[in-house]
Design a protein around this motif. Structure first.
Motif, PDB file in Angstrom:
ATOM      1  N   SER A  71     -26.058 -20.082 -35.567  1.00 50.78           N
ATOM      2  CA  SER A  71     -26.079 -18.692 -34.945  1.00 50.78           C
ATOM      3  C   SER A  71     -27.039 -17.953 -35.612  1.00 50.78           C
ATOM      4  O   SER A  71     -27.185 -17.890 -36.740  1.00 50.78           O
ATOM      5  CB  SER A  71     -24.708 -18.257 -34.858  1.00 50.78           C
ATOM      6  OG  SER A  71     -24.285 -17.993 -35.969  1.00 50.78           O
ATOM      7  N   ALA A  72     -27.191 -16.695 -35.015  1.00 47.68           N
ATOM      8  CA  ALA A  72     -27.817 -15.592 -35.632  1.00 47.68           C
ATOM      9  C   ALA A  72     -26.993 -15.190 -36.950  1.00 47.68           C
ATOM     10  O   ALA A  72     -27.283 -14.698 -37.780  1.00 47.68           O
ATOM     11  CB  ALA A  72     -28.432 -14.485 -35.030  1.00 47.68           C
ATOM     12  N   THR A  73     -25.722 -14.970 -36.598  1.00 48.89           N
ATOM     13  CA  THR A  73     -24.843 -14.386 -37.756  1.00 48.89           C
ATOM     14  C   THR A  73     -24.944 -15.383 -38.711  1.00 48.89           C
ATOM     15  O   THR A  73     -24.798 -14.837 -39.817  1.00 48.89           O
ATOM     16  CB  THR A  73     -23.076 -14.527 -37.019  1.00 48.89           C
ATOM     17  OG1 THR A  73     -23.046 -13.573 -35.792  1.00 48.89           O
ATOM     18  CG2 THR A  73     -22.196 -14.234 -37.913  1.00 48.89           C
ATOM     19  N   ILE A  76     -28.070 -14.368 -40.662  1.00 45.72           N
ATOM     20  CA  ILE A  76     -27.939 -13.295 -41.263  1.00 45.72           C
ATOM     21  C   ILE A  76     -27.121 -13.327 -42.499  1.00 45.72           C
ATOM     22  O   ILE A  76     -27.449 -12.900 -43.615  1.00 45.72           O
ATOM     23  CB  ILE A  76     -27.141 -12.126 -40.138  1.00 45.72           C
ATOM     24  CG1 ILE A  76     -28.022 -11.846 -39.123  1.00 45.72           C
ATOM     25  CG2 ILE A  76     -26.805 -11.096 -40.808  1.00 45.72           C
ATOM     26  CD1 ILE A  76     -27.461 -11.164 -37.807  1.00 45.72           C
ATOM     27  N   HIS A  99     -25.344  -4.317 -36.091  1.00 45.01           N
ATOM     28  CA  HIS A  99     -24.393  -5.416 -35.775  1.00 45.01           C
ATOM     29  C   HIS A  99     -23.252  -5.784 -36.713  1.00 45.01           C
ATOM     30  O   HIS A  99     -23.606  -5.832 -37.800  1.00 45.01           O
ATOM     31  CB  HIS A  99     -25.072  -6.401 -35.162  1.00 45.01           C
ATOM     32  CG  HIS A  99     -24.320  -7.522 -34.184  1.00 45.01           C
ATOM     33  ND1 HIS A  99     -23.460  -8.540 -34.822  1.00 45.01           N
ATOM     34  CD2 HIS A  99     -24.194  -7.620 -32.872  1.00 45.01           C
ATOM     35  CE1 HIS A  99     -22.854  -9.265 -33.945  1.00 45.01           C
ATOM     36  NE2 HIS A  99     -23.051  -8.632 -32.724  1.00 45.01           N
ATOM     37  N   ALA A 101     -22.619  -8.574 -37.513  1.00 50.45           N
ATOM     38  CA  ALA A 101     -22.912  -9.635 -38.251  1.00 50.45           C
ATOM     39  C   ALA A 101     -23.450  -9.268 -39.424  1.00 50.45           C
ATOM     40  O   ALA A 101     -23.344  -9.958 -40.634  1.00 50.45           O
ATOM     41  CB  ALA A 101     -23.915 -10.471 -37.402  1.00 50.45           C
ATOM     42  N   ASN A 152     -28.648  -3.460 -30.238  1.00 47.85           N
ATOM     43  CA  ASN A 152     -28.224  -4.212 -28.948  1.00 47.85           C
ATOM     44  C   ASN A 152     -27.467  -3.437 -28.002  1.00 47.85           C
ATOM     45  O   ASN A 152     -27.340  -3.711 -26.866  1.00 47.85           O
ATOM     46  CB  ASN A 152     -27.283  -5.376 -29.564  1.00 47.85           C
ATOM     47  CG  ASN A 152     -26.107  -4.769 -30.521  1.00 47.85           C
ATOM     48  OD1 ASN A 152     -26.306  -4.103 -31.448  1.00 47.85           O
ATOM     49  ND2 ASN A 152     -24.876  -5.030 -29.988  1.00 47.85           N
ATOM     50  N   ASP A 177     -32.865  -7.814 -38.854  1.00 43.93           N
ATOM     51  CA  ASP A 177     -32.043  -8.746 -37.717  1.00 43.93           C
ATOM     52  C   ASP A 177     -32.942  -8.381 -36.352  1.00 43.93           C
ATOM     53  O   ASP A 177     -32.907  -7.436 -35.713  1.00 43.93           O
ATOM     54  CB  ASP A 177     -30.576  -8.075 -37.462  1.00 43.93           C
ATOM     55  CG  ASP A 177     -29.817  -8.176 -36.349  1.00 43.93           C
ATOM     56  OD1 ASP A 177     -30.503  -9.256 -35.474  1.00 43.93           O
ATOM     57  OD2 ASP A 177     -28.824  -7.807 -36.246  1.00 43.93           O
ATOM     58  N   VAL A 179     -32.681 -10.028 -33.620  1.00 47.59           N
ATOM     59  CA  VAL A 179     -32.163 -10.982 -32.526  1.00 47.59           C
ATOM     60  C   VAL A 179     -32.543 -10.305 -31.158  1.00 47.59           C
ATOM     61  O   VAL A 179     -32.736 -11.168 -30.253  1.00 47.59           O
ATOM     62  CB  VAL A 179     -30.360 -10.873 -32.547  1.00 47.59           C
ATOM     63  CG1 VAL A 179     -29.758 -11.302 -31.579  1.00 47.59           C
ATOM     64  CG2 VAL A 179     -30.079 -11.762 -33.804  1.00 47.59           C
ATOM     65  N   GLN A 180     -32.320  -8.773 -31.050  1.00 47.91           N
ATOM     66  CA  GLN A 180     -32.642  -8.389 -29.744  1.00 47.91           C
ATOM     67  C   GLN A 180     -34.186  -7.959 -29.428  1.00 47.91           C
ATOM     68  O   GLN A 180     -34.598  -7.589 -28.666  1.00 47.91           O
ATOM     69  CB  GLN A 180     -31.988  -6.902 -29.602  1.00 47.91           C
ATOM     70  CG  GLN A 180     -30.329  -7.325 -29.668  1.00 47.91           C
ATOM     71  CD  GLN A 180     -30.014  -7.943 -28.450  1.00 47.91           C
ATOM     72  OE1 GLN A 180     -30.721  -8.141 -27.332  1.00 47.91           O
ATOM     73  NE2 GLN A 180     -28.571  -8.344 -28.380  1.00 47.91           N
ATOM     74  N   SER A 200     -31.873 -15.615 -32.460  1.00 44.81           N
ATOM     75  CA  SER A 200     -30.603 -16.167 -31.999  1.00 44.81           C
ATOM     76  C   SER A 200     -31.187 -16.960 -30.505  1.00 44.81           C
ATOM     77  O   SER A 200     -31.918 -16.410 -29.563  1.00 44.81           O
ATOM     78  CB  SER A 200     -29.446 -15.199 -31.543  1.00 44.81           C
ATOM     79  OG  SER A 200     -28.483 -15.848 -31.064  1.00 44.81           O
ATOM     80  N   HIS A 202     -29.180 -17.833 -27.522  1.00 45.56           N
ATOM     81  CA  HIS A 202     -28.382 -17.318 -26.597  1.00 45.56           C
ATOM     82  C   HIS A 202     -28.967 -16.114 -26.165  1.00 45.56           C
ATOM     83  O   HIS A 202     -28.621 -15.603 -24.906  1.00 45.56           O
ATOM     84  CB  HIS A 202     -27.059 -17.822 -26.445  1.00 45.56           C
ATOM     85  CG  HIS A 202     -26.307 -16.439 -27.632  1.00 45.56           C
ATOM     86  ND1 HIS A 202     -25.440 -15.678 -27.088  1.00 45.56           N
ATOM     87  CD2 HIS A 202     -26.393 -16.415 -28.706  1.00 45.56           C
ATOM     88  CE1 HIS A 202     -24.959 -15.138 -28.072  1.00 45.56           C
ATOM     89  NE2 HIS A 202     -25.503 -15.482 -28.961  1.00 45.56           N
ATOM     90  N   LYS A 203     -29.874 -15.616 -26.941  1.00 42.58           N
ATOM     91  CA  LYS A 203     -30.422 -14.060 -26.342  1.00 42.58           C
ATOM     92  C   LYS A 203     -31.580 -14.405 -25.533  1.00 42.58           C
ATOM     93  O   LYS A 203     -32.126 -13.514 -24.761  1.00 42.58           O
ATOM     94  CB  LYS A 203     -30.608 -12.975 -27.313  1.00 42.58           C
ATOM     95  CG  LYS A 203     -29.605 -12.781 -28.249  1.00 42.58           C
ATOM     96  CD  LYS A 203     -28.343 -12.168 -27.646  1.00 42.58           C
ATOM     97  CE  LYS A 203     -27.130 -11.914 -28.735  1.00 42.58           C
ATOM     98  NZ  LYS A 203     -25.848 -11.398 -28.185  1.00 42.58           N
TER      99      LYS A 203
HETATM  100  N1  PLP Z   1     -27.265  -8.956 -34.168  1.00 42.27           N
HETATM  101  C1  PLP Z   1     -27.627  -8.523 -32.934  1.00 42.27           C
HETATM  102  C2  PLP Z   1     -28.295  -7.174 -32.946  1.00 42.27           C
HETATM  103  C3  PLP Z   1     -26.975  -8.877 -31.907  1.00 42.27           C
HETATM  104  O1  PLP Z   1     -27.172  -8.232 -30.695  1.00 42.27           O
HETATM  105  C4  PLP Z   1     -26.099 -10.254 -32.172  1.00 42.27           C
HETATM  106  C5  PLP Z   1     -25.369 -10.668 -30.942  1.00 42.27           C
HETATM  107  O2  PLP Z   1     -25.077 -10.050 -30.067  1.00 42.27           O
HETATM  108  C6  PLP Z   1     -26.032 -10.835 -33.269  1.00 42.27           C
HETATM  109  C7  PLP Z   1     -26.564 -10.297 -34.425  1.00 42.27           C
HETATM  110  C8  PLP Z   1     -25.496 -12.162 -33.531  1.00 42.27           C
HETATM  111  O3  PLP Z   1     -25.895 -12.947 -32.792  1.00 42.27           O
HETATM  112  P1  PLP Z   1     -25.177 -14.635 -32.671  1.00 42.27           P
HETATM  113  O4  PLP Z   1     -24.220 -14.334 -31.537  1.00 42.27           O
HETATM  114  O5  PLP Z   1     -26.294 -15.764 -32.417  1.00 42.27           O
HETATM  115  O6  PLP Z   1     -24.541 -14.832 -33.922  1.00 42.27           O
END
Ligand code: PLP
Length: 381
Positions: A71-73, A76, A99, A101, A152, A177, A179-180, A200, A202-203
């Motif tokens: 996961s991105a978490t 991170i 976030h 995370a 996000n 980060d 992710v978005q 990540s 799933h985004k």
């Molecule tokens: N960072 C941001 C900005 C996010 O929006 C999210 C998920 O919503 C995450 C980190 C965590 O991503 P993941 O669900 O893949 O761990």
């Protein structure tokens, strides 16, 4: 359970892209372990390396800079908790809009966390970042800075170029980060200043359960899960070829059209202003990513609005839902100085690869009935 008719929560997770599904299913039929040297293992290895090339291309990274994670978490956490041991002697620097995370990983390092504020539009305060650099010099410490690229909740784009210009040339380490931002903005990871970024699956229309850490060779020292030496010793555990294949296929299929997204969000914003002239659109004066509207109409609480929209088959978010599913108070809006009573009315509508104006109109119609009900109740009172 049937799927909701109207899905406007792409910032939480984008629906599975058909290309990702096809790649996932095809790879599930492969047998064996990608670390095995026999033909079965090699087929899985090829699938993983194809996925890596596809993800790297969308990130503007070299394939060897991509470390797949769950996961991105996880990515991170590897960057911050792992990175802190190697790169930071004095502090972790984050913004107030991160976030969980990021903020929880920063806390988990045990180092002091220096938090940089947001302005009223949700932008990271660069003067405070400059002050943190001066403080680190005065205290003779190094820090690891961890900032999000795109928020996000609000879609506000952070000034990563200026952050890079401030932190990049110093002895401090910069993690982003992304992710978005991934798939929506060109990351150009290889050519950029940040030492590490997280993305990540799933985004962007891959299933949940797959993410990646992008890491430059000079920062590639972090081994949070050494295990059996997979991912060149950078993340142990047998790789999921199927999830990596899906991530790669989703990356290859990504064709984010900022103009199309902006047309949808402008349409929603105009509709909201027409039905509720007192609507507040968060981050309105900042540069925003274009697929998100985060707004509040005074007096219409997000929990009530979400429930009502949900009954009409329309899925949106408060932007601040925690993993328990409860609607929590938004720390991002609080950091922007938004009053609690208004923040409790904040709703996030986020569009993605399969969104259309039909979705936007359905949302507007659903929200209009909530506004009308509220106005009628107000008149009756
Ligand atoms: N960072 C941001 C900005 C996010 O929006 C999210 C998920 O919503 C995450 C980190 C965590 O991503 P993941 O669900 O893949 O761990």
């Amino acid at each position: 359970m049937t799927r909701p008719a109207i899905y406007l929560d792409h910032n939480a997770a984008s629906p599975l892209r058909p290309e990702a599904r096809a790649a996932l299913v095809a790879a599930l039929d492969l047998v064996g372990n990608p670390s095995s040297v026999h033909a079965h293992g090699r087929a899985l290895r090829d699938t993983i390396e194809t996925g890596r090339r596809q993800v790297a291309r969308l990130a503007g990274a070299e394939s060897k800079q991509v470390v797949f994670t769950g996961s991105a978490t996880e990515a991170i956490t590897q960057a911050i908790v792992g990175g802190a041991k190697t790169f930071a002697s004095g502090a972790i620097v984050i913004s107030a809009g991160e976030h969980a995370a990021v903020s929880k990983a920063a806390e988990a390092t045990g180092l002091p966390v220096w938090t940089i504020g947001l302005d009223a539009q949700g932008r990271i305060d660069l003067d405070q970042l400059a002050a943190a650099l001066v403080r680190a010099d005065a205290e003779h410490v190094t820090f690891l800075a961890a900032f999000h690229w795109v928020n996000n909740e609000t879609g506000v784009i952070q000034p990563i170029d200026r952050i890079s210009a401030l932190v990049g040339p110093t002895r401090h380490t910069l993690f982003i980060d992304a992710v978005q931002a991934f798939g929506r903005l060109p990351l150009e990871f290889s050519a950029s200043a940040p030492d590490m970024m997280a993305i990540s699956g799933h985004k962007i229309g891959a299933p949940a359960g797959i993410g990646a850490l992008l890491v430059k060779s000079h920062a590639d020292l972090v081994r949070l899960i050494p295990g059996g030496g997979q991912e060149q010793g950078r993340r142990g555990g047998t790789e999921s070829a199927a999830l990596i294949a899906a991530f790669g296929a989703a990356a290859e299929a990504t064709n984010y059209d900022a103009e199309v997204m902006r047309a949808l969000t402008r349409h929603v914003e105009l509709g909201l202003r027409t039905m509720a002239p007192d609507v507040k659109i968060f981050g309105e004066a900042a540069q925003r990513i274009g697929n998100v509207v985060n707004f509040a109409v005074p007096g219409i609480r997000n929990a009530t609005a979400m429930m009502s929209l949900d009954l009409s088959g329309i899925s949106v978010s408060s932007g601040s839902a925690c993993s328990s599913g409860k609607v929590g108070a938004s720390h991002v809006l609080a950091a922007m100085g938004v009053e609690k009573s208004l923040a409790e009315c904040g709703l996030r509508v986020s569009f993605g690869w399969n969104s259309t104006v039909v979705d936007a109109d359905a949302f507007l119609a659903g929200y209009q009935s909530i506004v009308s009900r509220q106005r009628r109740a107000g008149q009756a009172a």
